[in-house]
Motif scaffolding. Structure first.
Motif, mmCIF file in Angstrom:
data_model
loop_
_atom_site.group_PDB
_atom_site.id
_atom_site.type_symbol
_atom_site.label_atom_id
_atom_site.label_comp_id
_atom_site.label_asym_id
_atom_site.label_seq_id
_atom_site.Cartn_x
_atom_site.Cartn_y
_atom_site.Cartn_z
ATOM 1 N N ILE A 46 13.813 -65.564 25.517
ATOM 2 C CA ILE A 46 13.951 -66.334 24.353
ATOM 3 C C ILE A 46 12.906 -67.356 25.486
ATOM 4 N N GLY A 47 12.875 -67.602 25.812
ATOM 5 C CA GLY A 47 11.783 -68.851 26.974
ATOM 6 C C GLY A 47 10.402 -67.308 27.104
ATOM 7 N N GLN A 48 10.573 -66.393 27.411
ATOM 8 C CA GLN A 48 9.470 -65.954 27.457
ATOM 9 C C GLN A 48 8.847 -65.670 26.324
ATOM 10 N N LEU A 49 9.328 -65.656 25.051
ATOM 11 C CA LEU A 49 8.661 -65.353 23.922
ATOM 12 C C LEU A 49 8.293 -66.498 23.063
ATOM 13 N N LYS A 50 8.989 -67.988 23.965
ATOM 14 C CA LYS A 50 8.435 -69.352 23.597
ATOM 15 C C LYS A 50 7.004 -69.395 24.555
ATOM 16 N N HIS A 51 7.067 -69.141 25.168
ATOM 17 C CA HIS A 51 5.555 -69.328 26.482
ATOM 18 C C HIS A 51 4.058 -68.113 25.686
ATOM 19 N N ARG A 52 4.814 -67.062 25.138
ATOM 20 C CA ARG A 52 3.920 -66.007 25.220
ATOM 21 C C ARG A 52 3.399 -66.831 23.139
ATOM 22 N N VAL A 53 4.573 -67.216 22.358
ATOM 23 C CA VAL A 53 4.082 -68.797 21.381
ATOM 24 C C VAL A 53 3.038 -69.054 21.446
ATOM 25 N N MET A 54 3.611 -70.410 22.706
ATOM 26 C CA MET A 54 2.425 -71.416 22.937
ATOM 27 C C MET A 54 1.815 -70.880 23.440
ATOM 28 N N THR A 55 1.030 -69.721 24.216
ATOM 29 C CA THR A 55 -0.064 -69.475 25.033
ATOM 30 C C THR A 55 -1.246 -69.356 23.602
ATOM 31 N N ASP A 62 10.096 -57.587 4.865
ATOM 32 C CA ASP A 62 11.811 -57.201 3.955
ATOM 33 C C ASP A 62 12.562 -58.103 4.335
ATOM 34 N N GLU A 63 13.051 -59.554 3.643
ATOM 35 C CA GLU A 63 13.684 -60.390 3.822
ATOM 36 C C GLU A 63 15.623 -59.454 3.929
ATOM 37 N N SER A 64 15.927 -58.983 3.705
ATOM 38 C CA SER A 64 16.216 -58.702 4.277
ATOM 39 C C SER A 64 17.359 -57.794 5.544
ATOM 40 N N ILE A 65 16.146 -57.296 6.552
ATOM 41 C CA ILE A 65 16.280 -57.134 7.610
ATOM 42 C C ILE A 65 17.023 -58.373 8.605
ATOM 43 N N GLN A 66 17.793 -57.698 9.217
ATOM 44 C CA GLN A 66 18.315 -58.867 10.638
ATOM 45 C C GLN A 66 17.206 -58.895 11.475
ATOM 46 N N VAL A 67 17.145 -59.950 12.028
ATOM 47 C CA VAL A 67 16.451 -60.158 13.043
ATOM 48 C C VAL A 67 16.171 -60.317 14.581
ATOM 49 N N ASP A 68 15.782 -59.869 15.015
ATOM 50 C CA ASP A 68 16.427 -60.810 17.252
ATOM 51 C C ASP A 68 16.147 -62.411 16.780
ATOM 52 N N TYR A 69 15.235 -62.381 16.468
ATOM 53 C CA TYR A 69 14.069 -64.003 16.953
ATOM 54 C C TYR A 69 13.624 -64.124 15.430
ATOM 55 N N MET A 70 13.596 -66.027 15.257
ATOM 56 C CA MET A 70 12.529 -65.704 14.269
ATOM 57 C C MET A 70 11.965 -66.798 15.236
ATOM 58 N N TYR A 91 6.293 -74.675 15.335
ATOM 59 C CA TYR A 91 6.097 -74.004 16.741
ATOM 60 C C TYR A 91 7.766 -73.401 17.002
ATOM 61 N N LEU A 92 8.412 -73.529 16.025
ATOM 62 C CA LEU A 92 9.536 -73.508 16.660
ATOM 63 C C LEU A 92 10.071 -71.739 17.123
ATOM 64 N N VAL A 93 11.223 -70.840 18.176
ATOM 65 C CA VAL A 93 11.320 -69.889 18.354
ATOM 66 C C VAL A 93 12.570 -70.331 18.718
ATOM 67 N N TYR A 94 13.636 -69.540 17.845
ATOM 68 C CA TYR A 94 14.831 -69.309 17.883
ATOM 69 C C TYR A 94 15.454 -67.801 17.428
ATOM 70 N N LYS A 95 16.931 -67.870 17.722
ATOM 71 C CA LYS A 95 17.857 -66.847 17.197
ATOM 72 C C LYS A 95 18.445 -67.646 16.513
ATOM 73 N N PRO A 96 18.444 -66.636 15.170
ATOM 74 C CA PRO A 96 19.218 -66.662 13.909
ATOM 75 C C PRO A 96 20.505 -66.049 14.266
ATOM 76 N N VAL A 97 20.996 -66.956 13.666
ATOM 77 C CA VAL A 97 22.900 -66.733 13.097
ATOM 78 C C VAL A 97 22.529 -65.703 11.806
ATOM 79 N N TYR A 98 23.716 -65.005 12.123
ATOM 80 C CA TYR A 98 23.392 -64.080 10.682
ATOM 81 C C TYR A 98 25.725 -64.688 10.192
#
Length: 77
Positions: free
Chosen positions: A21-30, A56-64, A70-77
């Motif tokens: 998630i740290g790598q994803l946050k870095h990529r997003v902010m870049t 598709d709203e019904s698909i469960q994702v790994d990250y949002m 500017y938030l990057v987080y892992k959703p809880v299902y």
């Protein structure tokens, strides 16, 4: 890995590789620092080799990614 992008301009689903998630946050902010929010998805996908899928709203994702706050987080299902 599936990532949901939430934005004022519409929601999207992306698929690509990320090791943490740290790598994803870095990529997003870049990318946010380099372009307008309207162009975020196209620049992000081109730079980091992500694929865009129909939303598709019904698909469960790994990250949002919330581009309004500017938030990057892992959703809880």
């Amino acid at each position: 890995m599936l990532i949901k992008i939430e934005s004022f301009y519409g929601d999207s689903l992306l698929s690509g590789k990320v090791s943490s998630i740290g790598q994803l946050k870095h990529r997003v902010m870049t990318v946010v620092a380099d372009c307008d929010i309207q162009d975020f998805i196209s620049v992000f996908c081109a730079r980091y080799s992500y694929d865009i899928y129909p939303y598709d709203e019904s698909i469960q994702v790994d990250y949002m990614i919330d581009l309004d706050t500017y938030l990057v987080y892992k959703p809880v299902y």
